[in-house]
Design a protein around this motif. Structure first.
Motif, PDB file in Angstrom:
ATOM      1  N   LEU A 169       0.834  -1.332  -0.071  1.00  0.00           N
ATOM      2  CA  LEU A 169       0.095  -0.177   0.130  1.00  0.00           C
ATOM      3  C   LEU A 169       0.979   1.222  -0.039  1.00  0.00           C
ATOM      4  O   LEU A 169       0.617   2.158  -0.772  1.00  0.00           O
ATOM      5  N   ASP A 170       1.949   1.254   0.822  1.00  0.00           N
ATOM      6  CA  ASP A 170       2.759   2.558   0.904  1.00  0.00           C
ATOM      7  C   ASP A 170       3.739   2.628  -0.283  1.00  0.00           C
ATOM      8  O   ASP A 170       3.830   3.585  -0.980  1.00  0.00           O
ATOM      9  N   ALA A 171       4.209   1.500  -0.847  1.00  0.00           N
ATOM     10  CA  ALA A 171       5.071   1.565  -2.021  1.00  0.00           C
ATOM     11  C   ALA A 171       4.133   2.094  -3.228  1.00  0.00           C
ATOM     12  O   ALA A 171       4.685   2.842  -4.075  1.00  0.00           O
ATOM     13  N   LEU A 172       2.986   1.597  -3.471  1.00  0.00           N
ATOM     14  CA  LEU A 172       2.255   2.010  -4.480  1.00  0.00           C
ATOM     15  C   LEU A 172       1.713   3.377  -4.506  1.00  0.00           C
ATOM     16  O   LEU A 172       1.593   4.373  -5.395  1.00  0.00           O
ATOM     17  N   ARG A 173       1.284   3.568  -3.240  1.00  0.00           N
ATOM     18  CA  ARG A 173       1.005   5.264  -2.868  1.00  0.00           C
ATOM     19  C   ARG A 173       1.814   6.120  -3.357  1.00  0.00           C
ATOM     20  O   ARG A 173       1.886   7.205  -3.984  1.00  0.00           O
ATOM     21  N   GLY A 254      -3.549   7.796 -11.053  1.00  0.00           N
ATOM     22  CA  GLY A 254      -3.663   8.422  -9.473  1.00  0.00           C
ATOM     23  C   GLY A 254      -4.019   7.549  -8.628  1.00  0.00           C
ATOM     24  O   GLY A 254      -3.793   7.652  -7.129  1.00  0.00           O
ATOM     25  N   PHE A 255      -4.758   6.654  -8.836  1.00  0.00           N
ATOM     26  CA  PHE A 255      -5.439   5.735  -7.678  1.00  0.00           C
ATOM     27  C   PHE A 255      -5.197   4.204  -8.083  1.00  0.00           C
ATOM     28  O   PHE A 255      -5.520   3.962  -9.261  1.00  0.00           O
ATOM     29  N   ALA A 256      -5.110   3.270  -7.254  1.00  0.00           N
ATOM     30  CA  ALA A 256      -5.315   2.081  -7.350  1.00  0.00           C
ATOM     31  C   ALA A 256      -6.342   1.400  -7.447  1.00  0.00           C
ATOM     32  O   ALA A 256      -7.622   2.069  -7.290  1.00  0.00           O
ATOM     33  N   SER A 257      -6.726   0.220  -8.094  1.00  0.00           N
ATOM     34  CA  SER A 257      -7.950  -0.483  -8.301  1.00  0.00           C
ATOM     35  C   SER A 257      -8.895  -1.089  -7.073  1.00  0.00           C
ATOM     36  O   SER A 257      -7.796  -1.128  -6.071  1.00  0.00           O
ATOM     37  N   PRO A 258      -9.887  -1.051  -7.038  1.00  0.00           N
ATOM     38  CA  PRO A 258     -10.687  -1.732  -5.975  1.00  0.00           C
ATOM     39  C   PRO A 258     -10.033  -3.129  -5.646  1.00  0.00           C
ATOM     40  O   PRO A 258     -10.181  -3.292  -4.440  1.00  0.00           O
ATOM     41  N   VAL A 259      -9.690  -3.938  -6.451  1.00  0.00           N
ATOM     42  CA  VAL A 259      -9.274  -5.415  -6.308  1.00  0.00           C
ATOM     43  C   VAL A 259      -8.020  -5.147  -5.408  1.00  0.00           C
ATOM     44  O   VAL A 259      -7.580  -5.925  -4.403  1.00  0.00           O
ATOM     45  N   PHE A 260      -6.989  -4.390  -5.910  1.00  0.00           N
ATOM     46  CA  PHE A 260      -5.955  -4.105  -4.876  1.00  0.00           C
ATOM     47  C   PHE A 260      -6.037  -3.814  -3.546  1.00  0.00           C
ATOM     48  O   PHE A 260      -5.703  -4.170  -2.661  1.00  0.00           O
ATOM     49  N   HIS A 261      -6.924  -2.656  -3.539  1.00  0.00           N
ATOM     50  CA  HIS A 261      -7.699  -2.220  -2.007  1.00  0.00           C
ATOM     51  C   HIS A 261      -8.019  -3.534  -1.324  1.00  0.00           C
ATOM     52  O   HIS A 261      -7.729  -3.695   0.059  1.00  0.00           O
ATOM     53  N   LEU A 262      -8.846  -4.162  -1.984  1.00  0.00           N
ATOM     54  CA  LEU A 262      -9.685  -5.417  -0.962  1.00  0.00           C
ATOM     55  C   LEU A 262      -8.318  -6.728  -0.600  1.00  0.00           C
ATOM     56  O   LEU A 262      -8.605  -7.435   0.333  1.00  0.00           O
ATOM     57  N   ALA A 263      -7.427  -6.571  -1.489  1.00  0.00           N
ATOM     58  CA  ALA A 263      -6.696  -7.685  -1.536  1.00  0.00           C
ATOM     59  C   ALA A 263      -5.232  -7.474  -0.734  1.00  0.00           C
ATOM     60  O   ALA A 263      -4.381  -8.215  -0.450  1.00  0.00           O
ATOM     61  N   GLY A 296     -15.483   1.521   5.479  1.00  0.00           N
ATOM     62  CA  GLY A 296     -15.023   1.290   4.202  1.00  0.00           C
ATOM     63  C   GLY A 296     -14.518   2.582   3.715  1.00  0.00           C
ATOM     64  O   GLY A 296     -13.452   2.727   2.898  1.00  0.00           O
ATOM     65  N   VAL A 297     -15.346   3.527   3.536  1.00  0.00           N
ATOM     66  CA  VAL A 297     -15.018   4.719   2.737  1.00  0.00           C
ATOM     67  C   VAL A 297     -13.907   5.408   3.516  1.00  0.00           C
ATOM     68  O   VAL A 297     -13.122   6.160   2.922  1.00  0.00           O
ATOM     69  N   LEU A 298     -13.954   5.640   5.064  1.00  0.00           N
ATOM     70  CA  LEU A 298     -12.728   6.110   5.751  1.00  0.00           C
ATOM     71  C   LEU A 298     -11.596   5.506   5.537  1.00  0.00           C
ATOM     72  O   LEU A 298     -10.368   6.030   5.218  1.00  0.00           O
ATOM     73  N   THR A 299     -11.499   3.892   5.412  1.00  0.00           N
ATOM     74  CA  THR A 299     -10.330   3.255   5.054  1.00  0.00           C
ATOM     75  C   THR A 299      -9.593   3.709   3.757  1.00  0.00           C
ATOM     76  O   THR A 299      -8.527   3.766   3.649  1.00  0.00           O
ATOM     77  N   PHE A 300     -10.585   3.975   2.734  1.00  0.00           N
ATOM     78  CA  PHE A 300      -9.765   4.107   1.493  1.00  0.00           C
ATOM     79  C   PHE A 300      -9.434   5.683   1.644  1.00  0.00           C
ATOM     80  O   PHE A 300      -8.256   6.246   0.878  1.00  0.00           O
ATOM     81  N   VAL A 301     -10.244   6.761   2.356  1.00  0.00           N
ATOM     82  CA  VAL A 301      -9.796   8.083   2.016  1.00  0.00           C
ATOM     83  C   VAL A 301      -8.314   8.165   2.896  1.00  0.00           C
ATOM     84  O   VAL A 301      -7.174   8.785   2.325  1.00  0.00           O
ATOM     85  N   ILE A 302      -8.174   7.282   4.130  1.00  0.00           N
ATOM     86  CA  ILE A 302      -6.714   7.492   4.863  1.00  0.00           C
ATOM     87  C   ILE A 302      -6.006   6.960   3.829  1.00  0.00           C
ATOM     88  O   ILE A 302      -4.629   7.345   3.607  1.00  0.00           O
ATOM     89  N   ARG A 303      -6.204   5.724   3.089  1.00  0.00           N
ATOM     90  CA  ARG A 303      -5.266   5.194   2.347  1.00  0.00           C
ATOM     91  C   ARG A 303      -4.696   5.897   0.975  1.00  0.00           C
ATOM     92  O   ARG A 303      -3.536   6.243   0.933  1.00  0.00           O
ATOM     93  N   ALA A 304      -5.632   6.505   0.688  1.00  0.00           N
ATOM     94  CA  ALA A 304      -5.469   7.349  -0.549  1.00  0.00           C
ATOM     95  C   ALA A 304      -4.978   9.021  -0.241  1.00  0.00           C
ATOM     96  O   ALA A 304      -3.922   9.376  -0.922  1.00  0.00           O
ATOM     97  N   PRO A 309      -0.288   4.303   5.691  1.00  0.00           N
ATOM     98  CA  PRO A 309      -0.587   3.355   4.400  1.00  0.00           C
ATOM     99  C   PRO A 309      -1.937   2.672   4.591  1.00  0.00           C
ATOM    100  O   PRO A 309      -2.440   2.360   3.659  1.00  0.00           O
ATOM    101  N   ASP A 310      -2.257   2.362   5.652  1.00  0.00           N
ATOM    102  CA  ASP A 310      -3.490   1.467   6.028  1.00  0.00           C
ATOM    103  C   ASP A 310      -4.487   2.229   6.988  1.00  0.00           C
ATOM    104  O   ASP A 310      -4.008   2.741   7.782  1.00  0.00           O
ATOM    105  N   GLY A 311      -5.705   2.340   6.558  1.00  0.00           N
ATOM    106  CA  GLY A 311      -6.608   3.014   7.387  1.00  0.00           C
ATOM    107  C   GLY A 311      -7.506   2.251   8.291  1.00  0.00           C
ATOM    108  O   GLY A 311      -8.564   2.755   8.638  1.00  0.00           O
TER     109      GLY A 311
END
Length: 340
Positions: A169-173, A254-263, A296-304, A309-311
């Motif tokens: 997560l950190d590397a891709l961000r 600028g953003f990762a795919s939803p599959v990447f975030h779930l996995a 779920g929304v907050l996790t993505f917002v913190i990650r992005a 790196p993880d929220g």
């Protein structure tokens, strides 16, 4: 209307917690396979600290120790702490975090069933704020043997730059932010084009995606056993995927795919084992959906957009704050009374 049979076999706290521990085993097995057996040492340290802290507080409060120590709730908290920490953190960090979770977040609020915050996630957030460097040292897949991990856990020199790396997560961000810079050589590249380093696997992080699959299998077993309901894992995964998918579709560079975030990261552990905590989470069916969707929304917002790196942990605690309001506004009206 509810159909018969109306009488169901009662399930004790110990039985429920034991099934939760069993459901964690597939993810732990994948963890050991890809990252080494150091995680087993951390699980043992956290478990011992949790039982010691629980016993001490029960003695101070004048509560029966055998009854509460045997319900396995402290062990579940300990395992969740160990599984969210890097497996090579010093032993004292794991012990300190576990004692804070049990003594402060759980027992000082009245013990099992009284704590407003998830103890494991509160401990994680405290430690990552207090010791960000130690909490960022994750071993690369297959780079550390068991003896090396033991040395790092029990006081060995922490010159680990050669065998640790940024989380996927950190590397891709970092790579995505570089791709958004017009002066960077990576400018304009999409996330799928940036995911060619040693940190990445087929869908998410190398090795980590198999750990996530293990937790997914364990979570589905809990669903089949009716230990948890579909509301929280379903709403969390859908909200995380929808949030990531929306921005990924608009700006894939600028953003990762939803599959990447779930996995990647703690998504599956959070969906099935952390957010489903019956004490600190919402209790009504509609409330569970709102609670998990917000997480779920907050996790993505913190990650992005956040500094971490993880929220999952921070999202869990933020939604824990909202639980009283959510439950109050999603309660069904009493039969025979009009809703206010």
């Amino acid at each position: 209307m509810i159909n018969s049979p109306f009488v169901r076999k009662t399930a004790s706290v110990q039985q429920v917690m034991l099934q939760v521990l069993l459901a964690l085993v597939p993810g732990i097995a994948a963890y050991v396979w890809f990252f080494g057996a150091g995680i087993l040492v951390q699980l043992a340290l956290a478990s011992a600290a949790a039982l010691a802290g629980e016993a001490a507080m029960l003695a101070i409060r004048g509560k029966p120790k055998a009854l509460f120590l045997s319900d396995l709730s402290a062990i579940v908290t300990a395992w969740l702490i160990a599984l969210t920490f890097p497996p090579i953190v010093p032993w004292w960090l794991t012990v300190t975090a576990t004692l804070l979770a049990i003594v402060v977040v759980k027992q000082l609020y009245g013990g099992l069933g009284q704590n407003p915050f998830n103890p494991a996630m509160a401990a994680f957030c405290l430690m990552i704020v207090a010791y960000p460097a130690l909490m960022s040292q994750w071993p690369a897949t297959g780079q550390l043997d068991f003896s090396s991990q033991l040395q790092l856990i029990f006081g060995g020199a922490r010159q680990v730059d050669a065998i640790t790396g940024a989380t996927p997560l950190d590397a891709l961000r970092t790579a995505l932010r570089a791709a958004a810079n017009p002066d960077s050589q990576l400018h304009g590249l999409r996330a799928s084009q940036l995911m060619d380093g040693p940190a990445y696997g087929m869908l998410g992080g190398k090795g980590g995606e198999w750990v996530a699959l293990g937790f997914l299998l364990g979570g589905l077993w809990l669903l089949q056993r009716r230990i948890i309901t579909w509301h929280i894992p379903g709403a969390f995964c859908l909200a995380l995927a929808a949030s990531a998918g929306l921005l990924w579709a608009v700006r894939p560079e600028g953003f990762a795919s939803p599959v990447f975030h779930l996995a990647s990261g703690g998504a599956m552990l959070g969906a099935f084992f952390i957010l489903t905590d019956p004490v600190s989470g919402a209790t009504t069916p509609r409330g569970k959906l709102l609670f998990a969707a917000g997480a779920g929304v907050l996790t993505f917002v913190i990650r992005a957009f956040g500094a971490y790196p993880d929220g999952v942990a921070f999202a869990t605690l933020l939604m824990n704050l909202c639980v009283p309001l959510i439950d109050m506004n999603t309660q069904a009206p009493v039969f025979g009374h009009k809703k206010d």
